[in-house]
Design a protein around this motif. Sequence first.
Motif, PDB file in Angstrom:
ATOM      1  N   UNK A  49     -43.462  54.946  19.781  1.00 17.26           N
ATOM      2  CA  UNK A  49     -44.765  55.515  19.413  1.00 17.26           C
ATOM      3  C   UNK A  49     -44.688  56.977  18.972  1.00 17.26           C
ATOM      4  N   UNK A  50     -43.491  57.558  19.024  1.00 16.02           N
ATOM      5  CA  UNK A  50     -43.384  58.911  18.456  1.00 16.02           C
ATOM      6  C   UNK A  50     -43.175  58.827  16.945  1.00 16.02           C
ATOM      7  N   UNK A  51     -42.946  57.612  16.422  1.00 14.06           N
ATOM      8  CA  UNK A  51     -42.773  57.402  14.977  1.00 14.06           C
ATOM      9  C   UNK A  51     -43.982  56.681  14.408  1.00 14.06           C
ATOM     10  N   UNK A  52     -44.206  56.881  13.131  1.00 14.47           N
ATOM     11  CA  UNK A  52     -45.281  56.161  12.429  1.00 14.47           C
ATOM     12  C   UNK A  52     -44.853  54.700  12.257  1.00 14.47           C
ATOM     13  N   UNK A  53     -45.747  53.774  12.548  1.00 18.76           N
ATOM     14  CA  UNK A  53     -45.455  52.347  12.350  1.00 18.76           C
ATOM     15  C   UNK A  53     -45.603  52.015  10.870  1.00 18.76           C
ATOM     16  N   UNK A  54     -44.510  51.576  10.251  1.00 12.64           N
ATOM     17  CA  UNK A  54     -44.505  51.233   8.832  1.00 12.64           C
ATOM     18  C   UNK A  54     -44.221  49.734   8.729  1.00 12.64           C
ATOM     19  N   UNK A  55     -45.287  48.962   8.525  1.00 11.72           N
ATOM     20  CA  UNK A  55     -45.171  47.500   8.565  1.00 11.72           C
ATOM     21  C   UNK A  55     -44.167  46.976   7.548  1.00 11.72           C
ATOM     22  N   UNK A  56     -44.204  47.512   6.336  1.00  8.34           N
ATOM     23  CA  UNK A  56     -43.303  46.992   5.295  1.00  8.34           C
ATOM     24  C   UNK A  56     -41.845  47.316   5.622  1.00  8.34           C
ATOM     25  N   UNK A  57     -41.595  48.501   6.192  1.00  2.00           N
ATOM     26  CA  UNK A  57     -40.222  48.861   6.571  1.00  2.00           C
ATOM     27  C   UNK A  57     -39.720  47.925   7.668  1.00  2.00           C
ATOM     28  N   UNK A  58     -40.594  47.584   8.623  1.00  2.00           N
ATOM     29  CA  UNK A  58     -40.211  46.658   9.699  1.00  2.00           C
ATOM     30  C   UNK A  58     -39.863  45.291   9.105  1.00  2.00           C
ATOM     31  N   UNK A  59     -40.679  44.836   8.149  1.00  2.00           N
ATOM     32  CA  UNK A  59     -40.407  43.525   7.542  1.00  2.00           C
ATOM     33  C   UNK A  59     -39.111  43.537   6.740  1.00  2.00           C
ATOM     34  N   UNK A  60     -38.811  44.664   6.113  1.00  2.00           N
ATOM     35  CA  UNK A  60     -37.521  44.764   5.410  1.00  2.00           C
ATOM     36  C   UNK A  60     -36.367  44.662   6.403  1.00  2.00           C
ATOM     37  N   UNK A  61     -36.513  45.336   7.546  1.00  2.23           N
ATOM     38  CA  UNK A  61     -35.470  45.251   8.575  1.00  2.23           C
ATOM     39  C   UNK A  61     -35.338  43.832   9.106  1.00  2.23           C
ATOM     40  N   UNK A  62     -36.472  43.149   9.262  1.00  2.00           N
ATOM     41  CA  UNK A  62     -36.438  41.778   9.772  1.00  2.00           C
ATOM     42  C   UNK A  62     -35.822  40.820   8.763  1.00  2.00           C
ATOM     43  N   UNK A  63     -35.780  41.220   7.493  1.00  2.00           N
ATOM     44  CA  UNK A  63     -35.189  40.363   6.464  1.00  2.00           C
ATOM     45  C   UNK A  63     -33.790  39.908   6.849  1.00  2.00           C
ATOM     46  N   UNK A  64     -33.044  40.789   7.536  1.00  2.00           N
ATOM     47  CA  UNK A  64     -31.699  40.417   7.973  1.00  2.00           C
ATOM     48  C   UNK A  64     -31.767  39.319   9.022  1.00  2.00           C
ATOM     49  N   UNK A  65     -32.913  39.245   9.726  1.00  2.00           N
ATOM     50  CA  UNK A  65     -32.991  38.301  10.836  1.00  2.00           C
ATOM     51  C   UNK A  65     -33.581  36.961  10.428  1.00  2.00           C
ATOM     52  N   UNK A  66     -34.189  36.879   9.244  1.00  2.00           N
ATOM     53  CA  UNK A  66     -34.714  35.578   8.804  1.00  2.00           C
ATOM     54  C   UNK A  66     -33.557  34.578   8.799  1.00  2.00           C
ATOM     55  N   UNK A  67     -32.396  35.031   8.312  1.00  2.00           N
ATOM     56  CA  UNK A  67     -31.241  34.143   8.261  1.00  2.00           C
ATOM     57  C   UNK A  67     -30.675  33.901   9.662  1.00  2.00           C
ATOM     58  N   UNK A  68     -31.106  34.700  10.635  1.00  2.94           N
ATOM     59  CA  UNK A  68     -30.584  34.499  11.992  1.00  2.94           C
ATOM     60  C   UNK A  68     -31.013  33.151  12.559  1.00  2.94           C
TER      61      UNK A  68
END
Length: 321
Positions: free
Chosen positions: A182-201
């Motif tokens: 919570x000390x960082x701004x929540x950036x939904x699109x950045x989180x989804x980009x990071x999760x892109x690696x996990x879709x294949x998980x």
Amino acid sequence: MHLVQTMAYVNATPWHGLGNKLTANQPLEVWAERAGMNWRIEESEVRFVSGSAGLGSIHAFPEQKVLYRSDTKAPLSVVSSRYQVVQPAEILEFYRDLTEVGGFELETAGVLKEGRKLWALARTGQSATLKGRDKVNGYLLLATACDGTLATTAQFTSVRVVCNNTLSIALGDGAGAVKVPHRSQFDAQAVKRQLGIAISSWDGFMARMKALSECRVSDDAVETFFRRVLTYPTANPAERATTAVNDRAVKAVQELYAGSGKGAQLPSSAGTAWGLLNSITEFVDHHRRARSDDHRRDAAWFGQGAVIKQRAWEEALRLAH
């Protein structure tokens, strides 16, 4: 007292019949209203009254701020002035493109602890069926808290249909979860980009599930597995941290594994490492001692229950290798 203040869902009735049922494919605005998430988190500088006689005098404490609900004005928490709020609407909005073009379907969303914790859960459309029609579906959970107990967390999760057991999908370096403090701004699109690696998980997770369902285990290995997983830390008088086994829990999971667990008799589970894992996840999700069903759910997703399930997953994989 239920911790789940409000909740909405589609498809099968979730945990203990709570919540407002929706028909499929409702817009996010309807979800917000029915899930009790159509309010904002407001903030105000902390003020205090000094002096015991009469009215005293009012002073400010600018390093801290109070978070409160816009609808009821009920206080939620006191946090640092640098704290970045994530709004209830942002939790639902996260799923807009995933549901409109990504093939995801929101399944439950709601509010825990009077608004201090917020979550939504969507089916990803991924699923696997192990031998004997044992089906496991993929989900994406997004949750946040405004009382310091949880970073905003996007987490891939699996749900075994026969027993509604949940398991976090974390592979390799913890891919499968993205946490935004919570000390960082929540950036939904950045989180989804990071999760892109996990879709294949999911593919890797599916392969491991199948390996567990084909891994036969001996009676000796069963006892050892449960005693390794169901330990808890203790401090002895000499202040050396040790661990003890929770014998009551071991007995309970042995009964689930031996046949009383939901799906324990399926060919994928009977006598296998997959059966061992699911006896633990069923115990944590549905039977573990807790003040209420909702405290148990909170622990199973975010707390000690999640830790136990992760330990069980790692021990089960060790058996299958």
